[in-house]
Write a protein that holds these residues in place. Structure first.
Motif, PDB file in Angstrom:
ATOM      1  N   ARG A  36      -5.512   4.024  -4.211  1.00  0.00           N
ATOM      2  CA  ARG A  36      -5.972   3.375  -3.103  1.00  0.00           C
ATOM      3  C   ARG A  36      -5.639   3.510  -1.328  1.00  0.00           C
ATOM      4  NH1 ARG A  36      -3.888  -1.018  -0.039  1.00  0.00           N
ATOM      5  NH2 ARG A  36      -2.583  -1.619  -1.659  1.00  0.00           N
ATOM      6  N   ARG A  37      -4.046   4.597  -1.646  1.00  0.00           N
ATOM      7  CA  ARG A  37      -3.874   4.391   0.216  1.00  0.00           C
ATOM      8  C   ARG A  37      -4.169   6.126   0.174  1.00  0.00           C
ATOM      9  NH1 ARG A  37       0.842   0.930  -2.646  1.00  0.00           N
ATOM     10  NH2 ARG A  37       1.896   3.254  -3.578  1.00  0.00           N
ATOM     11  N   LEU A  38      -3.849   6.668  -0.630  1.00  0.00           N
ATOM     12  CA  LEU A  38      -4.775   8.220  -0.990  1.00  0.00           C
ATOM     13  C   LEU A  38      -6.352   8.659  -0.477  1.00  0.00           C
ATOM     14  CD1 LEU A  38      -2.793  10.091  -4.293  1.00  0.00           C
ATOM     15  CD2 LEU A  38      -2.439  10.486  -2.054  1.00  0.00           C
ATOM     16  N   ALA A  39      -6.834   7.401  -0.992  1.00  0.00           N
ATOM     17  CA  ALA A  39      -8.395   6.868  -0.066  1.00  0.00           C
ATOM     18  C   ALA A  39      -8.061   6.775   1.132  1.00  0.00           C
ATOM     19  CB  ALA A  39      -9.100   6.191  -0.837  1.00  0.00           C
ATOM     20  N   ARG A  40      -6.723   6.582   1.952  1.00  0.00           N
ATOM     21  CA  ARG A  40      -6.903   5.906   2.823  1.00  0.00           C
ATOM     22  C   ARG A  40      -6.651   6.587   4.623  1.00  0.00           C
ATOM     23  NH1 ARG A  40      -5.833  -0.322   3.684  1.00  0.00           N
ATOM     24  NH2 ARG A  40      -7.710  -0.951   3.100  1.00  0.00           N
ATOM     25  N   THR A  41      -6.255   8.094   4.010  1.00  0.00           N
ATOM     26  CA  THR A  41      -5.302   9.667   4.078  1.00  0.00           C
ATOM     27  C   THR A  41      -7.139  10.118   4.860  1.00  0.00           C
ATOM     28  OG1 THR A  41      -5.532  10.593   2.421  1.00  0.00           O
ATOM     29  CG2 THR A  41      -3.519   9.248   2.806  1.00  0.00           C
ATOM     30  N   VAL A  42      -7.901   8.830   3.969  1.00  0.00           N
ATOM     31  CA  VAL A  42      -9.316  10.006   4.872  1.00  0.00           C
ATOM     32  C   VAL A  42     -10.605   9.019   5.261  1.00  0.00           C
ATOM     33  CG1 VAL A  42     -10.111  12.837   3.513  1.00  0.00           C
ATOM     34  CG2 VAL A  42     -10.186  10.088   2.292  1.00  0.00           C
ATOM     35  N   CYS A  43      -9.615   7.481   5.826  1.00  0.00           N
ATOM     36  CA  CYS A  43     -10.592   6.934   6.443  1.00  0.00           C
ATOM     37  C   CYS A  43     -11.518   6.194   5.314  1.00  0.00           C
ATOM     38  CB  CYS A  43     -10.964   7.291   7.961  1.00  0.00           C
ATOM     39  SG  CYS A  43      -9.851   7.733   8.952  1.00  0.00           S
ATOM     40  N   ALA A  44     -10.918   5.943   4.077  1.00  0.00           N
ATOM     41  CA  ALA A  44     -12.010   5.543   2.570  1.00  0.00           C
ATOM     42  C   ALA A  44     -10.994   4.190   2.182  1.00  0.00           C
ATOM     43  CB  ALA A  44     -12.694   6.645   1.996  1.00  0.00           C
ATOM     44  N   GLU A  49     -15.056   3.401  -2.276  1.00  0.00           N
ATOM     45  CA  GLU A  49     -16.051   3.722  -1.668  1.00  0.00           C
ATOM     46  C   GLU A  49     -15.883   5.411  -1.876  1.00  0.00           C
ATOM     47  OE1 GLU A  49     -16.416   5.807   3.059  1.00  0.00           O
ATOM     48  OE2 GLU A  49     -15.422   3.838   2.781  1.00  0.00           O
ATOM     49  N   ILE A  50     -15.023   6.830  -2.183  1.00  0.00           N
ATOM     50  CA  ILE A  50     -14.769   7.502  -2.623  1.00  0.00           C
ATOM     51  C   ILE A  50     -14.201   7.929  -4.617  1.00  0.00           C
ATOM     52  CG2 ILE A  50     -14.081   8.579  -0.944  1.00  0.00           C
ATOM     53  CD1 ILE A  50     -11.310   8.858  -1.599  1.00  0.00           C
ATOM     54  N   GLY A  51     -13.934   7.078  -4.641  1.00  0.00           N
ATOM     55  CA  GLY A  51     -13.809   6.728  -5.992  1.00  0.00           C
ATOM     56  C   GLY A  51     -12.325   7.570  -6.591  1.00  0.00           C
ATOM     57  N   PRO A  52     -11.647   7.233  -7.849  1.00  0.00           N
ATOM     58  CA  PRO A  52     -10.332   7.338  -7.873  1.00  0.00           C
ATOM     59  C   PRO A  52      -9.971   8.915  -8.567  1.00  0.00           C
ATOM     60  CG  PRO A  52     -11.525   5.971 -10.166  1.00  0.00           C
ATOM     61  CD  PRO A  52     -12.598   5.841  -9.227  1.00  0.00           C
TER      62      PRO A  52
END
Length: 330
Positions: free
Chosen positions: A220-228, A232-235
């Motif tokens: 979840r934190r890694l997804a946030r690095t691309v503002c998602a 939204e982008i999947g695991p």
């Protein structure tokens, strides 16, 4: 019992000269976390006859300058321990100015590696930084962090605390190049946890969001690095961000090792720290022999090597006197 103490900005580490006593405690000095209660607890638990101290925590930005940080750490150690306390500077225990104590933990480690392993590139990867110390007839590194940064002997990249945005300017996703947010959304620990390089217990620092240290939280934190959001982008896409960050960190480490090993014509890498495995991987990619200090001293000692080195060096310098005094007292 001779104890070594390494006070960093994030973690404080202790080790006895025989390697049987080791501890790591997360004490973020930049948040003004209390250091002395831990030191007093260690004093009561270990009951050392002598203490050797090295430090890097003076750089924490809670201090107005390095000198203030050195004094804070020095006085905390002297107040907390009842035994004689020695401080290792960049040139050994016989230091002349407080500035000699700044970020001198690498010097203790390199001195011990020089004595026990010989010519090699000593590489220590911790949670925050990586030291690359050429040893050829003795340690050849610069004396200050500023100069070591300039010469490539200090890389501000560690296994856990490094901001993902400091490793990647962009990530390739689905055929598109996506810039990363420069916010502190995720750290290297998230990348390595998502990729299976570390387990939850190894995630020994505070997550950027103050959340959990499990794989899904890391994704979840890694997804946030691309503002998602993760939904939204999947695991799989989030894990790919972590994979690219880990690959970039390995590449930076390998390049640093290549530069130093070629400059000093060294073929052996002496690896330690919590990132020992990453160092070994980088060294082998370059065709260099890697001596893991965990194999020689044990994994727990490898993770706190500067503290262990300080204790051993004090024992080598003054151990004979201490043993004689103990016999006389009996």
């Amino acid at each position: 019992m001779i104890l070594g103490l390494d006070v960093g900005g994030a973690n404080t580490k202790t080790a006895s000269s025989d390697g049987l006593f080791t501890k790591i405690e997360y004490i973020p000095l930049w948040k003004e976390a209390p250091l002395e209660p831990f030191l007093r607890r260690i004093c009561a638990e270990a009951r050392p006859e002598a203490l050797a101290v090295v430090m890097t925590g003076e750089l924490a930005d809670s201090f107005p300058d390095k000198r203030a940080g050195i004094l804070f750490i020095k006085e905390a150690a002297e107040r907390s321990f009842t035994c004689p306390v020695s401080f290792w500077g960049v040139d050994g225990f016989l230091w002349r100015d407080l500035s000699d104590l700044a970020a001198a933990n690498w010097s203790a480690s390199a001195a011990l590696v020089c004595a026990q392993i010989g010519d090699s590139l000593f590489v220590d990867m911790g949670s925050t930084t990586t030291d690359l110390i050429p040893i050829k007839g003795g340690p050849r590194a610069a004396k200050t962090d500023f100069e070591r940064l300039a010469r490539g002997e200090l890389i501000y990249s560690g296994l856990l605390r490094t901001n993902i945005a400091a490793l990647l300017g962009h990530v390739d996703m689905g055929g598109r190049r996506i810039p990363l947010s420069s916010e502190l959304f995720a750290i290297a620990a998230d990348a390595h946890l998502a990729g299976g390089r570390i387990c939850e217990d190894d995630y020994a620092v505070e997550p950027p969001d103050g959340g959990r240290r499990d794989r899904r939280s890391a994704l979840r934190r890694l997804a946030r690095t691309v503002c998602a959001d993760l939904a939204e982008i999947g695991p799989d896409a989030a894990a790919e961000i972590g994979r690219q960050a880990a690959a970039r960190q390995l590449s930076l480490l390998a390049e640093g090792i290549r530069r130093q090993s070629e400059e000093y014509d060294l073929s052996i890498v002496a690896a330690c720290g919590i990132g020992e495995g990453l160092i070994e991987e980088a060294a082998r990619s370059l065709g260099l022999e890697c001596v893991k200090l965990s194999a020689k001293y044990g994994k727990s000692v490898s993770c706190v090597f500067p503290a262990y080195a300080a204790a051993r060096l004090l024992e080598m310098e003054a151990g004979g006197f201490l043993r004689t005094s103990k016999k006389v007292q009996r």
